[in-house]
Design an enzyme around this catalytic site. Sequence first.
Site, PDB file in Angstrom:
ATOM      1  N   GLY A   1       0.978  -1.273  -0.069  1.00 23.79           N
ATOM      2  CA  GLY A   1       0.028   0.065  -0.077  1.00 23.79           C
ATOM      3  C   GLY A   1       0.869   1.379   0.094  1.00 23.79           C
ATOM      4  O   GLY A   1       0.635   2.336  -0.606  1.00 23.79           O
TER       5      GLY A   1
ATOM      6  N   GLN B   1       0.102   7.951   4.336  1.00 21.45           N
ATOM      7  CA  GLN B   1       0.400   7.623   3.047  1.00 21.45           C
ATOM      8  C   GLN B   1      -0.303   8.626   2.289  1.00 21.45           C
ATOM      9  O   GLN B   1       0.279   9.233   1.128  1.00 21.45           O
ATOM     10  CB  GLN B   1      -0.195   6.202   2.732  1.00 21.45           C
ATOM     11  CG  GLN B   1       0.465   5.287   3.195  1.00 21.45           C
ATOM     12  CD  GLN B   1       0.036   3.717   3.126  1.00 21.45           C
ATOM     13  OE1 GLN B   1      -0.973   3.737   2.461  1.00 21.45           O
ATOM     14  NE2 GLN B   1       0.704   2.901   3.562  1.00 21.45           N
TER      15      GLN B   1
ATOM     16  N   ASP C   1      -0.176   0.277  13.296  1.00 21.46           N
ATOM     17  CA  ASP C   1       0.209  -1.228  12.747  1.00 21.46           C
ATOM     18  C   ASP C   1       0.614  -1.950  13.854  1.00 21.46           C
ATOM     19  O   ASP C   1       0.684  -3.262  13.596  1.00 21.46           O
ATOM     20  CB  ASP C   1       1.457  -0.814  12.141  1.00 21.46           C
ATOM     21  CG  ASP C   1       1.196  -0.167  10.607  1.00 21.46           C
ATOM     22  OD1 ASP C   1       0.185  -0.133  10.188  1.00 21.46           O
ATOM     23  OD2 ASP C   1       2.241   0.324  10.009  1.00 21.46           O
TER      24      ASP C   1
ATOM     25  N   LYS D   1      -6.673  -2.048   6.272  1.00 22.16           N
ATOM     26  CA  LYS D   1      -5.363  -2.358   6.062  1.00 22.16           C
ATOM     27  C   LYS D   1      -5.007  -3.589   5.282  1.00 22.16           C
ATOM     28  O   LYS D   1      -6.176  -3.863   4.435  1.00 22.16           O
ATOM     29  CB  LYS D   1      -4.614  -2.480   7.429  1.00 22.16           C
ATOM     30  CG  LYS D   1      -4.775  -1.392   8.390  1.00 22.16           C
ATOM     31  CD  LYS D   1      -3.626  -0.307   7.968  1.00 22.16           C
ATOM     32  CE  LYS D   1      -3.688   0.972   8.564  1.00 22.16           C
ATOM     33  NZ  LYS D   1      -2.927   2.140   7.905  1.00 22.16           N
TER      34      LYS D   1
ATOM     35  N   ARG E   1       1.366  -8.869   9.673  1.00 21.98           N
ATOM     36  CA  ARG E   1       1.266  -8.325  10.540  1.00 21.98           C
ATOM     37  C   ARG E   1       0.336  -9.397  11.709  1.00 21.98           C
ATOM     38  O   ARG E   1       0.519  -9.591  12.930  1.00 21.98           O
ATOM     39  CB  ARG E   1       0.772  -7.016  11.287  1.00 21.98           C
ATOM     40  CG  ARG E   1       1.789  -6.158  10.458  1.00 21.98           C
ATOM     41  CD  ARG E   1       1.832  -4.723  11.037  1.00 21.98           C
ATOM     42  NE  ARG E   1       2.528  -3.781  10.135  1.00 21.98           N
ATOM     43  CZ  ARG E   1       3.792  -3.553  10.112  1.00 21.98           C
ATOM     44  NH1 ARG E   1       4.734  -4.392  10.543  1.00 21.98           N
ATOM     45  NH2 ARG E   1       4.263  -2.800   9.024  1.00 21.98           N
TER      46      ARG E   1
HETATM   47  C1  S3P Z   1       2.547   4.050   6.338  1.00 22.40           C
HETATM   48  C2  S3P Z   1       1.363   4.601   6.772  1.00 22.40           C
HETATM   49  C3  S3P Z   1       0.454   3.799   7.322  1.00 22.40           C
HETATM   50  C4  S3P Z   1       0.778   2.445   8.009  1.00 22.40           C
HETATM   51  C5  S3P Z   1       1.640   1.862   6.902  1.00 22.40           C
HETATM   52  C6  S3P Z   1       2.814   2.560   6.363  1.00 22.40           C
HETATM   53  C7  S3P Z   1       3.626   4.870   5.384  1.00 22.40           C
HETATM   54  O1  S3P Z   1      -0.765   3.700   6.589  1.00 22.40           O
HETATM   55  O2  S3P Z   1      -0.296   1.743   8.399  1.00 22.40           O
HETATM   56  O3  S3P Z   1       2.003   0.382   7.189  1.00 22.40           O
HETATM   57  O4  S3P Z   1       4.733   4.393   5.240  1.00 22.40           O
HETATM   58  O5  S3P Z   1       3.310   6.128   5.218  1.00 22.40           O
HETATM   59  P1  S3P Z   1      -1.899   4.949   6.422  1.00 22.40           P
HETATM   60  O6  S3P Z   1      -1.438   6.201   5.896  1.00 22.40           O
HETATM   61  O7  S3P Z   1      -2.976   4.119   5.519  1.00 22.40           O
HETATM   62  O8  S3P Z   1      -2.373   4.932   7.741  1.00 22.40           O
END
Ligand code: S3P
Length: 428
Positions: free
Chosen positions: A92, A167, A311, A338, A384
């Site tokens: 993601g 993100q 996480d 997630k 996880r």
């Molecule tokens: C991340 C942001 C988080 C996190 C993911 C990594 C990142 O996601 O859960 O494992 O590296 O910016 P979200 O932005 O969807 O909360």
Amino acid sequence: MKLLTNQQQLIGTVRVPGDKSISHRSIMFGALAHGITRVTGFLEAEDCLSTLKLFQALGVKIEREGMQLVIEGHGIEAFRSPRQAVDIGNSGTTIRLVTGLLAASPIDVTLFGDVSIAKRPMARVLIPLLQMKAQVSAREENYAPITIKGTNKLQGITYRMPVASAQVKSAILLAGLHAKGETIVIEKEKTRDHTEDMIRQFGGDIEINGKEIRLKGPQRLIGQEMMVPGDISSAAFFLVAGLIAKDSEVTLPNVGITATRAGILEVIEAMQGSLFIRDRDLENQSATLQVHSSQLQATIIEGALIPRLIDELPIIALLATQAEGTTVIRDAEELKVKETNRIDVTASELRKMGANIETTDDGLIINGPTKLHGAVVDSHGDHRIGMMLAIASLIVESGTVELLNAEAVAVSYPSFFSDLGSLIGEGL
Ligand code: S3P
């Protein structure tokens, strides 16, 4: 995979691998910058390798030299359109950040991923990017595959974020670096700030005022030498293992504890867990963490704390099954989107082992302490969840545990089972 049960004792030291969020960004910034970037401690796990291969497909030279990864950046203008659509696997972070980054590039590309990626919402990234005049589209306007037609006509925007997501924030900031004018992002809650840190580290200009972040484009970044600390989200599994297993002491050197990621340390303290933080390295924002077996108390986890441990919530739920009283996790609806729906999957898998755990619309309610027993459990392809269930098996008092889809751990921690085996004193 059959897991070890029967109340294992854990003694020893584990150096957890590099931080996943920082490793992804090290490639992205190295590729965007001009000059050589050298990365020590890069996480060689499936997710980060998806980012690495994607940038190689865009023509960026990335090589391993001893313990370092070396990225030869020639700026965004040097990217080339790949010959075919690029598979980013389960990641993601890759698809969301890169959509922003490439929206302002000269190339056209389609990104797709695995069955989990195909269900994860992307509109949260596309909506602000379209406001910036990006040419990005997605299946049903919300799901991968995502097609990006790069343009150098992006415009800065002011965007008030409807979700707390690093993100989404990062995608907008990465697009903003090459947009005309000012980009302002106002966060819903403060989330991990590695992107902001690295914009500064790579010589960029960014202003942060609480939840408001401003930058002006276009900017020119310069290659850097950087160290990736150990991932607190990986360390979390051994922190919890050391707290709930009998007569245990676990030491984790060089773990990144930057404030926006360290929520789990506050939760352990609130639950009266025995935790020592030593050898703080202010420059690298890391420390040695040590835990001992503890009598734990329930706690409430909510509000601004949630993005700082998002996480870690599956493994914190396991911790709560061993604490005296009712632990409440709320304001965590993001868990539903997630790698799996982590509210449902955490509850249903731990229940198979005898945990007393209920789901709510935005979290979990866990009553403890409960004795856990053997069962056939399933990671559902979520790294996880797989690691959390492996740690749960260590305190099972009767029966055996079989973990289906155990190989999912390689997404963020390929050596997880051998590191766990080293604490038990025999290979798993
Ligand atoms: C991340 C942001 C988080 C996190 C993911 C990594 C990142 O996601 O859960 O494992 O590296 O910016 P979200 O932005 O969807 O909360």
